[in-house]
Design an enzyme around this catalytic site. Structure first.
Site, PDB file in Angstrom:
ATOM      1  N   HIS B 189      10.885  -8.336   6.023  1.00 57.09           N
ATOM      2  CA  HIS B 189       9.784  -7.233   6.088  1.00 57.09           C
ATOM      3  C   HIS B 189       8.775  -7.995   6.981  1.00 57.09           C
ATOM      4  CE1 HIS B 189       6.603  -4.751   5.133  1.00 57.09           C
ATOM      5  NE2 HIS B 189       7.218  -4.062   3.750  1.00 57.09           N
ATOM      6  N   GLU B 322      11.888   4.969   2.878  1.00 60.20           N
ATOM      7  CA  GLU B 322      10.356   5.037   3.557  1.00 60.20           C
ATOM      8  C   GLU B 322      10.321   4.976   4.791  1.00 60.20           C
ATOM      9  OE1 GLU B 322       8.885   1.601   1.062  1.00 60.20           O
ATOM     10  OE2 GLU B 322       8.490   2.931  -0.759  1.00 60.20           O
ATOM     11  N   CYS B 418       2.488  -1.148  -3.867  1.00 61.08           N
ATOM     12  CA  CYS B 418       1.903  -1.795  -2.483  1.00 61.08           C
ATOM     13  C   CYS B 418       0.623  -1.029  -2.272  1.00 61.08           C
ATOM     14  CB  CYS B 418       2.919  -1.733  -1.521  1.00 61.08           C
ATOM     15  SG  CYS B 418       3.662  -0.259  -1.294  1.00 61.08           S
ATOM     16  N   CYS B 419       0.659   0.447  -2.518  1.00 62.85           N
ATOM     17  CA  CYS B 419      -0.465   1.145  -1.870  1.00 62.85           C
ATOM     18  C   CYS B 419      -2.174   0.949  -2.331  1.00 62.85           C
ATOM     19  CB  CYS B 419      -0.113   2.590  -1.940  1.00 62.85           C
ATOM     20  SG  CYS B 419       1.399   3.101  -1.050  1.00 62.85           S
TER      21      CYS B 419
END
Lengths: 660, 660
Positions: B189, B322, B418-419
């Site tokens: 990532h 996603e 995460c958001c």
């Protein structure tokens, strides 16, 4: 050969002779059955192996090896054998019959001494029978083999498989019940219930009806059998091969077992399970006169067909669990509409027609048959859709995971290959869906307009007639009475909803009034041999709109003509099809195109297409102006059942409405 | 405090004073940051626990216990701390600073002697560091903590976390590389690449840029590191906790590692990974002058924003992974459009603006910011969307599994959260997105029209000015120069695409011609202290159409006004929204509604709604006639960013076009 308690005309007495349908049945006989035999024998290159025959050989001790395929793989052979039975009844074929006899010998060899028959548990989990009804499809497989046994017996008079399955049914009857030591439960996947009714009809054995009723009555009762069974297994799941948390009663809605069947309000859960169950419920309501069951059947029929059915007769909106979702949720792109589910819907409709002749049942039966079901098979009989979408964008099927299940091309064979043999058995038994009769009321109902020779036993005596039909291309049906009794009886011809009342009857050339009873044109009279009944149905190309609550179809129309739903394909109309709108102010043009895939009526319409060329590739969004350019285009729609036979491309049933 | 090699104006020199934005930033400072601190401490009732602080306490030896949450849970604390840094730079808050200092002490205690820092591997898999870069997000977590360290250092001047992270970076620099015994690999990532650039900027340490470049250059090179690493683990997967088949190189497209970054043609795979990587690529292209990297950045920008971006600035069409799907595939209902992905797109846009001032980058930045990003947070700052749909049918979200991921209501906190902290860090650093400057060319670019006080270092000397803005509600911006150098310099104001060229400049009240350079109104002159630049932008409510290849939007329009996208909500327009069409012949009415959620311009339009009452409930389909009834309705559209703040209901951005 049929038991006298049957309230249904005998299958063997109806023989299809029809320009439209004979090629399908011939395809099944000449191609599909042999092809599927190869598939069951793992003899098709590049297709997923079935293992079905091999499993039986291993279970019979004729071969060594591991069980292969899904744990319900036996049912594929059963459905094939059932199709063979129907096919032999239509068209004798000694070689095919010999193959079938041999495989029946094999099946008999795989049966246990006590009557038990299931290759998965025989090979893979001996001693574990009846420990995982929730997942393991044992009674489901038994049911399919019972249906095969009845079909084969009816066709050939040979009892071997029937005896095998009666022995198994008798054994099941000792295992399941409310007595001490018996399992008070039912299968995770309904099927045996409707099969036991057939077995009872073939043998006259009422016990099988009672066993079916037991399964139906126990389903969803408290304490919930499937939940308790999961607890007894400590949550162990076949599918994940490990312990899972115990499912809740509410989750049993997937198996239509969250509440007693008579209390179920809406179609929910796995759609094939649902319609197979509804079919058995209708059977039992008819055989037992159980009003509460009839009420439930009507309610579930209404919900299924009026709030959860696609225009093609497809049911089940989501591939997650191959399931119903909820009222009016019918996405066209992420659709499921499994072939087997529409076939099950046809079973349900047939049983409702046996209960009460109302044309709405036949309307749905016809819709599912002429669109979803025959559309699932390719013209060559060797490729099948499992999912029957109303909208396809091939690139999205490939690259958007939400649409992977929607194939743009029919596939050779599936690992879980329930659909192809289901199509085969339906088409080869199509003669049993055309008519019902009420011997007591001396009435013969013609539900489907399919050319055929038919013979019925009424209270007043025997009746025979020949139906000729030009459907689906022309609205003309001609019935010639070839045998009539001394006393009057009633002919009742369905007035299809698509005729919009445009249905004219002529008897011996003279226009004749008829009484409309539940959607049937009924004429009671003293018929004479040689009487000719002509039935002229308005078959107009028409635009159809959907209920406003079906969000997916807002602002759109579909094209229908007679029983056929039409669609636009990229090969005729370019791409993207979404940019096309149909001018609803203009007349639809109807043309017979003899060159199109065996000949078909195509429908042409005027429309508009957005002028893609006015867009630069790198402008995703731009201000709308009243000067937006669109060009007039001619649209060409083909019957839905023919889509995808001319290469891979976009397809849509619902078309944006323009011109108003 | 900033390193002199920085080509970017220092964050600390820009202070937002804006009627529209101050409440958001105050919400972040006063509510979001404290709320998220509670979340990180598992102190929010009914929300999924975070475990983030607890993990650090266990790793630091202050508490016993098991690791909790996702293996990248550390990054939530990092993003919170980064947001705190920005917030403290805007608004000193000794108590918050003390909390941050304490948690930094905790982080330092969790660091290993050699510099390694990761609570998952410390607690759960000691000794297994760097064995599963494909899945384990170690460098990703490191990157987020580096960003936090830089932000906190810039805000407070305190070096403790910066030193911790430099020590870790130095350690990483010994582990990774092309030397003997080093790992020639990269993270599954992307994130550390852009973080190392920030660390280099804060410290002047060029080695960190080189390390970032190493990661970028190695990515996708042959043999494929991630595939080889999986082989070395014998396929063992963290997520399934068992061996899996080895992924193919092609499957590494999910991680944008199937081919070297310079060869990547389209945005593909996990969308957050993608835009974080593109951001770092743009950073490196700027810092190193690498033309091949710049070319790749431009190509990936074009594909992302011109073929795969929703009108709201959302990217990533599918919840499966996603991820991006493919060009023009932008379903509105099964959409993903993750908040973090739009934030990453804003990072990418910002870096492209630092590379080259072209207004298209700022147009996209603004689009994502004013719509997708601020729409993800509730008005109370305590509820968040992870998925930002363009169409919601709450019942489908609940009952159709394909839409379960589309929540109709903002959620309290997510297991994978995460958001929310990403929104917090973006909003509290919003000052850094308004301007860029080119000291060499003596040019200051104003990209966003957000009221602020700004100070820049140009070659000719220091410039300070105050921007006042009435956006998004009115198209009026006023810049007052408060400090000017002796020599001329250039002011370049973005001409937003939504102004459609309606952009008038006045200097000291006199309308002034300007040169348009790459979408910026450029005026080079000898400025005087006290000069007033007025910038009048046409903010017209307008209908927008989508490229014909975007199937989902065929026959539909969206409403936009200035930077804001509008939507229809059930609370204003009833249900089903799909039955509504907008009359494109009629003018849109614009009204400021002071009572609507803090005040907003609403847009009213004339339209039609299908007359649902003409349908009987049990008719799913019926023939279309030209007498179909519809009623005129008044439609009311509200800014997308406000949707879902007035109860649960349907919402749609794209509206069927009517009236033509």
């Amino acid at each position: 050969m049929m038991n006298s308690t049957s309230k249904q005309a005998a299958i063997t007495k109806i023989r299809i002779q029809d320009e439209f349908w004979n090629p399908f049945m011939e395809l099944v006989r000449g191609t599909v059955i042999p092809y599927q035999w190869d598939a069951l024998n793992d003899a098709i290159a590049d297709a997923e192996p079935s293992y079905a025959i091999r499993n039986f050989r291993i279970a019979a001790g004729l071969e060594e090896g591991e069980f292969g395929g899904f744990l319900f793989q036996d049912s594929d052979l059963a459905k094939w054998l059932e199709a063979v039975g129907y096919s032999l009844a239509n068209t004798p074929d000694p070689k095919l019959e010999q193959t079938a006899d041999e495989v029946i010998d094999l099946i008999a060899k795989a049966q246990h001494e006590n009557g038990y028959l299931n290759t998965y548990f025989t090979i893979k989990e001996p001693g574990q029978a009846w420990t995982n009804l929730y997942e393991a499809h044992e009674l489901y497989c038994a049911g399919h083999m019972m249906e095969a046994a009845v079909a084969y017996y009816n066709a050939t008079g040979k009892r071997k498989l029937l005896d095998v399955m009666c022995k198994f049914a008798d054994y099941i009857d000792t295992i399941f019940g409310r007595g001490p030591g018996q399992i008070r439960g039912y299968d995770g996947h309904q099927e045996i219930e409707l099969a036991l009714v057939k077995l009872a009809q073939a043998t006259g054995e009422e016990r099988y009806v009672k066993l079916a009723q037991f399964f139906i009555d126990e389903r969803g009762a408290e304490p919930n059998f499937l939940v308790e069974e999961c607890k007894a297994r400590d949550g162990y799941s076949y599918w994940t091969q490990k312990k899972q948390s115990i499912p809740t009663v509410a989750q049993m809605a997937y198996n239509q077992a969250d509440k007693p069947v008579r209390e179920q309000e809406v179609a929910i859960g796995h759609s094939v399970r649902a319609v197979y169950m509804y079919t058995a419920m209708a059977d039992l309501a008819r055989l037992t006169g159980d009003e509460s069951l009839l009420t439930a059947c009507r309610r579930l029929w209404d919900n299924t067909t009026k709030k959860q059915m696609y225009i093609t007769g497809g049911i089940g909106s989501t591939h997650h669990g191959e399931a119903f979702t909820f009222d009016y949720d019918m996405p066209n792109d992420t659709v499921y509409a499994e072939t087997c589910a529409s076939i099950g819907l046809i079973f349900f409709a047939q049983r409702m027609l046996q209960l009460e002749a109302k044309s709405e049942y036949a309307d749905v039966l016809e819709r599912a048959l002429y669109n979803n079901v025959i559309g699932s098979m390719s013209q060559d009989g060797k490729h099948y859709f499992y999912v029957n979408p109303l909208e396809v964008w091939p690139k999205a099927s490939e690259l958007n995971p939400s649409r992977h299940h929607v194939k743009a091309e029919r596939q050779k064979w599936f690992g879980c290959s329930c659909c192809p043999p289901n199509v085969a058995r339906l088409l080869s038994s199509l003669n049993s869906y055309i008519y019902t009769s009420s011997p007591v009321q001396n009435t013969i109902y013609t539900h489907l307009f399919i050319g055929s020779e038919a013979r019925f036993e009424l209270a007043v005596g025997e009746v025979a007639y020949t139906q000729q039909s030009k459907l689906p291309w022309e609205g003309y049906v001609r019935i010639e009475l070839t045998l009539v009794p001394q006393d009057p009886f009633t002919l009742a011809l369905r007035i299809p909803s698509w005729s919009q009342g445009g249905a004219i009857m002529k008897i011996n050339g003279v226009r004749t009034a008829y009484e409309t009873v539940n959607g049937y044109a009924s004429v009671e009279r003293q018929w004479e041999q040689g009487d000719i009944v002509e039935w002229e149905l308005a078959v107009e190309a028409q635009l159809t709109i959907a209920h406003p609550a079906i969000r997916a179809n807002a602002g759109k129309v579909a094209i229908e003509r007679g029983p056929l739903v039409y669609c636009l394909e990229e090969v005729d109309n370019g791409t993207p099809l979404a940019t096309v709108s149909i001018d609803v102010m203009q007349k639809l043009q109807v043309n017979y195109d003899a060159g199109l895939l065996g000949g078909a009526v195509v429908i042409e319409a005027e429309g508009h297409a957005n002028e893609s060329s006015s867009w630069s590739e790198d402008t995703p969004y731009r201000p709308f102006t009243l000067q937006e350019v669109s060009e007039r285009v001619n649209l060409k729609a083909v019957p839905y059942y023919l889509w995808g036979n001319r290469g891979v491309g976009e397809m849509t049933v619902w078309i944006r409405k323009g011109g108003v």
